[in-house]
Design an enzyme around this catalytic site. Structure first.
Site, PDB file in Angstrom:
ATOM      1  N   ASN A 165       0.787  -1.295   0.138  1.00 51.96           N
ATOM      2  CA  ASN A 165      -0.049   0.062  -0.056  1.00 51.96           C
ATOM      3  C   ASN A 165       0.925   1.319  -0.025  1.00 51.96           C
ATOM      4  O   ASN A 165       0.285   2.424  -0.361  1.00 51.96           O
ATOM      5  CB  ASN A 165      -0.975  -0.021   1.038  1.00 51.96           C
ATOM      6  CG  ASN A 165      -0.336  -0.136   2.440  1.00 51.96           C
ATOM      7  OD1 ASN A 165       0.779  -0.610   2.681  1.00 51.96           O
ATOM      8  ND2 ASN A 165      -1.188   0.294   3.550  1.00 51.96           N
ATOM      9  N   TYR A 166       2.066   1.240   0.551  1.00 54.61           N
ATOM     10  CA  TYR A 166       2.890   2.528   0.474  1.00 54.61           C
ATOM     11  C   TYR A 166       4.120   1.905  -0.215  1.00 54.61           C
ATOM     12  O   TYR A 166       5.172   1.600   0.820  1.00 54.61           O
ATOM     13  CB  TYR A 166       3.187   3.028   1.818  1.00 54.61           C
ATOM     14  CG  TYR A 166       1.925   3.822   2.222  1.00 54.61           C
ATOM     15  CD1 TYR A 166       1.691   5.204   1.677  1.00 54.61           C
ATOM     16  CD2 TYR A 166       0.758   3.256   2.725  1.00 54.61           C
ATOM     17  CE1 TYR A 166       0.630   5.810   2.257  1.00 54.61           C
ATOM     18  CE2 TYR A 166      -0.263   3.765   3.198  1.00 54.61           C
ATOM     19  CZ  TYR A 166      -0.409   5.185   3.067  1.00 54.61           C
ATOM     20  OH  TYR A 166      -1.583   5.800   3.147  1.00 54.61           O
ATOM     21  N   GLU A 261       5.216  -5.011  12.064  1.00 51.88           N
ATOM     22  CA  GLU A 261       4.087  -4.238  11.854  1.00 51.88           C
ATOM     23  C   GLU A 261       2.797  -4.667  11.016  1.00 51.88           C
ATOM     24  O   GLU A 261       3.022  -4.873   9.882  1.00 51.88           O
ATOM     25  CB  GLU A 261       4.628  -2.778  11.409  1.00 51.88           C
ATOM     26  CG  GLU A 261       5.602  -2.078  12.125  1.00 51.88           C
ATOM     27  CD  GLU A 261       4.899  -1.626  13.585  1.00 51.88           C
ATOM     28  OE1 GLU A 261       3.979  -1.573  13.649  1.00 51.88           O
ATOM     29  OE2 GLU A 261       5.840  -1.114  14.243  1.00 51.88           O
ATOM     30  N   ARG A 294      -5.178   1.230   4.399  1.00 49.28           N
ATOM     31  CA  ARG A 294      -4.122   1.838   5.136  1.00 49.28           C
ATOM     32  C   ARG A 294      -4.114   1.104   6.585  1.00 49.28           C
ATOM     33  O   ARG A 294      -5.393   0.699   7.041  1.00 49.28           O
ATOM     34  CB  ARG A 294      -4.275   3.110   5.656  1.00 49.28           C
ATOM     35  CG  ARG A 294      -4.249   4.202   4.350  1.00 49.28           C
ATOM     36  CD  ARG A 294      -4.643   5.564   4.742  1.00 49.28           C
ATOM     37  NE  ARG A 294      -4.414   6.098   5.806  1.00 49.28           N
ATOM     38  CZ  ARG A 294      -4.791   6.343   6.879  1.00 49.28           C
ATOM     39  NH1 ARG A 294      -6.328   5.974   6.664  1.00 49.28           N
ATOM     40  NH2 ARG A 294      -4.204   6.790   8.036  1.00 49.28           N
ATOM     41  N   CYS A 295      -3.211   0.549   6.900  1.00 46.84           N
ATOM     42  CA  CYS A 295      -3.150  -0.246   8.107  1.00 46.84           C
ATOM     43  C   CYS A 295      -3.808   0.565   9.411  1.00 46.84           C
ATOM     44  O   CYS A 295      -4.461  -0.010  10.219  1.00 46.84           O
ATOM     45  CB  CYS A 295      -1.812  -0.611   8.611  1.00 46.84           C
ATOM     46  SG  CYS A 295      -0.519   0.965   8.882  1.00 46.84           S
ATOM     47  N   GLU A 388     -10.265  -7.161   9.843  1.00 50.40           N
ATOM     48  CA  GLU A 388      -9.618  -5.946   8.954  1.00 50.40           C
ATOM     49  C   GLU A 388     -10.322  -6.122   7.519  1.00 50.40           C
ATOM     50  O   GLU A 388      -9.774  -7.001   6.772  1.00 50.40           O
ATOM     51  CB  GLU A 388      -8.234  -6.096   8.975  1.00 50.40           C
ATOM     52  CG  GLU A 388      -7.691  -4.774   8.379  1.00 50.40           C
ATOM     53  CD  GLU A 388      -6.231  -4.923   8.334  1.00 50.40           C
ATOM     54  OE1 GLU A 388      -5.611  -5.973   8.181  1.00 50.40           O
ATOM     55  OE2 GLU A 388      -5.612  -3.925   8.400  1.00 50.40           O
ATOM     56  N   ARG A 448      -0.321   6.891  10.610  1.00 52.07           N
ATOM     57  CA  ARG A 448       1.152   6.750  10.895  1.00 52.07           C
ATOM     58  C   ARG A 448       1.937   8.215  10.808  1.00 52.07           C
ATOM     59  O   ARG A 448       1.443   9.001  10.027  1.00 52.07           O
ATOM     60  CB  ARG A 448       1.529   5.977   9.741  1.00 52.07           C
ATOM     61  CG  ARG A 448       2.968   5.211   9.707  1.00 52.07           C
ATOM     62  CD  ARG A 448       3.555   4.393   8.753  1.00 52.07           C
ATOM     63  NE  ARG A 448       4.750   4.233   8.757  1.00 52.07           N
ATOM     64  CZ  ARG A 448       5.032   3.237   9.145  1.00 52.07           C
ATOM     65  NH1 ARG A 448       4.194   2.096   9.385  1.00 52.07           N
ATOM     66  NH2 ARG A 448       6.625   3.179   9.183  1.00 52.07           N
TER      67      ARG A 448
HETATM   68  P1  NAP Z   1       0.784  -9.468   2.863  1.00 55.88           P
HETATM   69  O1  NAP Z   1       0.092 -10.030   2.033  1.00 55.88           O
HETATM   70  O2  NAP Z   1       1.113  -9.864   4.322  1.00 55.88           O
HETATM   71  O3  NAP Z   1       2.293  -9.070   2.007  1.00 55.88           O
HETATM   72  C1  NAP Z   1       3.094  -8.222   2.883  1.00 55.88           C
HETATM   73  C2  NAP Z   1       4.542  -8.737   2.352  1.00 55.88           C
HETATM   74  O4  NAP Z   1       4.714 -10.086   2.654  1.00 55.88           O
HETATM   75  C3  NAP Z   1       4.803  -8.608   0.823  1.00 55.88           C
HETATM   76  O5  NAP Z   1       5.770  -8.282   0.358  1.00 55.88           O
HETATM   77  C4  NAP Z   1       4.323 -10.185   0.436  1.00 55.88           C
HETATM   78  O6  NAP Z   1       4.936 -10.623  -0.652  1.00 55.88           O
HETATM   79  C5  NAP Z   1       5.297 -10.817   1.737  1.00 55.88           C
HETATM   80  N1  NAP Z   1       4.933 -12.219   1.819  1.00 55.88           N
HETATM   81  C6  NAP Z   1       3.911 -12.737   1.434  1.00 55.88           C
HETATM   82  N2  NAP Z   1       3.955 -14.033   2.008  1.00 55.88           N
HETATM   83  C7  NAP Z   1       5.273 -14.113   2.597  1.00 55.88           C
HETATM   84  C8  NAP Z   1       6.022 -15.346   3.184  1.00 55.88           C
HETATM   85  N3  NAP Z   1       5.681 -16.403   3.498  1.00 55.88           N
HETATM   86  N4  NAP Z   1       7.123 -14.787   3.521  1.00 55.88           N
HETATM   87  C9  NAP Z   1       7.692 -13.727   3.504  1.00 55.88           C
HETATM   88  N5  NAP Z   1       7.102 -12.770   2.935  1.00 55.88           N
HETATM   89  C10 NAP Z   1       5.826 -12.862   2.485  1.00 55.88           C
HETATM   90  O7  NAP Z   1       0.176  -7.929   3.138  1.00 55.88           O
HETATM   91  P2  NAP Z   1      -0.536  -6.637   2.262  1.00 55.88           P
HETATM   92  O8  NAP Z   1      -1.433  -7.194   1.516  1.00 55.88           O
HETATM   93  O9  NAP Z   1       0.631  -6.414   1.105  1.00 55.88           O
HETATM   94  O10 NAP Z   1      -0.626  -5.508   2.982  1.00 55.88           O
HETATM   95  C11 NAP Z   1      -1.769  -5.367   3.465  1.00 55.88           C
HETATM   96  C12 NAP Z   1      -1.561  -5.459   4.922  1.00 55.88           C
HETATM   97  O11 NAP Z   1      -0.709  -4.907   5.616  1.00 55.88           O
HETATM   98  C13 NAP Z   1      -2.813  -5.142   5.907  1.00 55.88           C
HETATM   99  O12 NAP Z   1      -3.213  -6.206   6.967  1.00 55.88           O
HETATM  100  C14 NAP Z   1      -2.306  -3.870   6.710  1.00 55.88           C
HETATM  101  O13 NAP Z   1      -2.929  -3.746   7.609  1.00 55.88           O
HETATM  102  C15 NAP Z   1      -0.950  -4.407   6.684  1.00 55.88           C
HETATM  103  N6  NAP Z   1      -0.142  -3.094   7.141  1.00 55.88           N
HETATM  104  C16 NAP Z   1       0.433  -2.756   8.073  1.00 55.88           C
HETATM  105  C17 NAP Z   1       1.124  -1.721   8.383  1.00 55.88           C
HETATM  106  C18 NAP Z   1       1.700  -1.398   9.728  1.00 55.88           C
HETATM  107  O14 NAP Z   1       2.776  -0.522   9.658  1.00 55.88           O
HETATM  108  N7  NAP Z   1       1.172  -1.668  10.827  1.00 55.88           N
HETATM  109  C19 NAP Z   1       1.255  -0.891   7.590  1.00 55.88           C
HETATM  110  C20 NAP Z   1       0.733  -1.193   6.225  1.00 55.88           C
HETATM  111  C21 NAP Z   1      -0.005  -2.371   6.096  1.00 55.88           C
HETATM  112  P3  NAP Z   1       3.981 -10.543  -2.019  1.00 55.88           P
HETATM  113  O15 NAP Z   1       3.459  -9.312  -2.277  1.00 55.88           O
HETATM  114  O16 NAP Z   1       4.897 -11.206  -3.064  1.00 55.88           O
HETATM  115  O17 NAP Z   1       3.053 -11.721  -1.649  1.00 55.88           O
END
Ligand code: NAP
Length: 486
Positions: A165-166, A261, A294-295, A388, A448
């Site tokens: 997302n960012y 995070e 956004r988280c 979420e 954030r």
């Molecule tokens: P995601 O599906 O968990 O993916 C995040 C990252 O992890 C991507 O780079 C993904 O790569 C990688 N990944 C996936 N499976 C993995 C594995 N087995 N081992 C290592 N890395 C792996 O999350 P998203 O859909 O990109 O983002 C949305 C989520 O992020 C939401 O839940 C949001 O709340 C959270 N978020 C949290 C924050 C915070 O600071 N708390 C900020 C922003 C977003 P691929 O893309 O190649 O699958």
């Protein structure tokens, strides 16, 4: 939707970055990156092999040794240059962010400029972080002739995994603190976001960063993720993403430092005495900016029943004013990152409606575009009260007391942030003290930043802390040298 901009060529196959060079993977395979709103492939990235991961880690270790020896001022020069290059490339990178993750051009440009500011502040913070010395005789029986010098040293090779997302800001929020403190980095961008990440590294390449310090490994997390996080050459992992992915990682990672995070279910708690128009303004921007992807989006409203009807009316009016459509037209509510995300939100809405929730406005869908949806009469039996959505749906839960709002907040598996809206500062602090989250916002939306504030998720929302100083601390460790005076 049709693009009016055309910098990106569909033909472009982006290389990965290994030891200062752009390379094609030996796998011969690439991943198509499809725009969430143009619904066409906007480029391809390399699906790299395990052997290439090994090479990246080896190069990173080689480069890190020399980098750790360079002076802070020397490292600072490269990072300042990187920030300048990002600003120079802001239009190009912003267009890519927009096309790749479907964010408005204005927000995408802000992301790039904010990232340059982040990098500069990170350098300045590091330049002003000094160690400490301790005298032995301050402990009972300790000798005056002992003096401890406590300083921070880099951990080695950091694995940086940001979410989609960012794709620039959250990546640089890991890369900049790692580099300034003398580490090398293996950067695994989110696949949807990888082109933006690659462009950001092009800026670092232009800044002349010595080879090997940053290596990009592109490929699906589900394919190379486990190999990366279990790799013996990784000394620390900084991960931002979903709670399920984070929990999976935490099980795989051995005895190395890990910062997570993760997701959230941030409540907007609206007390009986709140300024409802002011609260509504923050709730709307908190919940619906970038379609709620956004988280720290406000993901549920806990409103006192005495003011609930009035608040719902104000929110309805504001939701109906939101622009919906293409990021190229600067809309607030834009198509979600993929169809799967839109399907998930529909399931949450259907579950709530089946259990007695009412639609105030919205509940309309075109492909992966979900119109902003306000659900009233949500209760604790409904999934949308707890899960979420990562999309533009906002459930309203009516509560009879502040205590009930606190209890519902704390029952969540998440603990990222919470907003409290009240005119009574004592009440605000009283509630803030009782809720289990990383940060509480009083009379403001959950968000954030500014980026030097500590950013913390507790429970299912994470482990450890980010925020400029905290990130530098997480990527370094204290080392103690004791001087025994004769
Ligand atoms: P995601 O599906 O968990 O993916 C995040 C990252 O992890 C991507 O780079 C993904 O790569 C990688 N990944 C996936 N499976 C993995 C594995 N087995 N081992 C290592 N890395 C792996 O999350 P998203 O859909 O990109 O983002 C949305 C989520 O992020 C939401 O839940 C949001 O709340 C959270 N978020 C949290 C924050 C915070 O600071 N708390 C900020 C922003 C977003 P691929 O893309 O190649 O699958």
């Amino acid at each position: 939707m049709v693009s009016t901009l055309s910098t990106l060529s569909k033909e472009i196959t982006h290389k990965f970055y290994l030891n200062g060079e752009w390379k094609e993977s030996q796998s011969g395979q690439t991943l198509d990156i499809e725009s969430p709103y143009l619904h066409e492939v906007i480029g391809k990235v390399q699906a790299i092999t395990k052997e290439e991961v090994d090479q990246a880690v080896n190069f990173a270790h080689e480069a890190q040794k020399g980098w750790a020896e360079t002076s802070l001022q020397e490292r600072a020069k490269y990072l300042y240059k990187w920030a300048d290059e990002l600003v120079n490339m802001q239009n190009e990178i912003a267009e890519i962010i927009m096309k790749e993750v479907g964010k408005s051009l204005k927000d995408a440009r802000n992301e790039v400029v904010r990232t340059a500011d982040f990098i500069r502040y990170t350098v300045e913070e590091a330049l002003h972080m000094n160690g400490e010395s301790m005298k032995g005789d301050s402990f009972p029986g300790g000798s005056k002739s002992k003096v401890a010098i406590v300083e921070r040293v880099p951990l080695g090779v950091i694995l940086a995994i940001p979410p989609f997302n960012y794709p620039v800001n959250l990546a640089a929020a890991k890369l900049a603190p790692a580099l300034i403190s003398g580490n090398a980095v293996i950067f695994k961008p989110a696949t949807q976001g990888a082109i933006s990440g690659i462009k950001m590294i092009e800026a670092l390449h232009k800044a002349g960063l010595p080879k090997g310090l940053i290596n990009i490994v592109t490929g699906r997390g589900s394919v190379i993720g486990d190999y990366l996080v279990e790799h013996k050459g990784i000394n620390m992992i900084s991960f931002t993403g979903g709670t399920n992915t984070g929990a999976h990682l935490a099980k795989k990672v051995g005895m190395i430092p890990l910062v997570l995070e993760l997701g959230g279910k941030d409540p907007g708690i609206v007390c009986e005495d709140a300024d409802l128009h002011e609260a509504a303004k923050h709730i709307i921007s908190g919940a619906f900016s970038y379609s709620g992807q956004r988280c720290t989006a406000i993901k549920r409203v806990l409103v006192h029943e005495k003011v609930a009807n009035e608040l719902v009316e104000i929110l309805k009016g504001e939701v109906n004013k939101l622009s919906v459509g293409s990021p190229e037209e600067g809309c607030t509510v834009v198509p979600l990152i993929d169809n799967k995300s839109a399907d998930f939100i529909q399931v949450l809405i259907a579950d709530a409606l089946g259990k007695g929730a009412t639609v105030v406005t919205g509940n309309k869908r075109e492909d992966n575009l979900i119109y902003p949806t306000l659900l009233d009469d949500v209760n604790d039996t409904m999934r949308v009260a707890w899960e979420e959505p990562f999309g533009p749906v906002l459930p309203i839960i009516r509560v009879s007391s502040d205590r009930e709002a606190i209890d519902i907040t704390n029952e969540s598996e998440f603990g990222l942030q919470a907003s409290i809206f009240t005119k009574d500062i004592n009440k605000a602090f009283s509630i803030a003290n009782k809720i289990e989250v990383g940060s509480v916002q009083i009379n403001g939306r959950t968000e954030r930043g500014p980026d030097h504030f500590p950013f913390i998720g507790v429970k299912g929302s994470g482990m450890g802390a980010q925020g400029i100083r905290k990130s530098i601390e997480s990527m370094t460790r204290e080392k103690v040298t004791v001087l025994n005076l004769i």
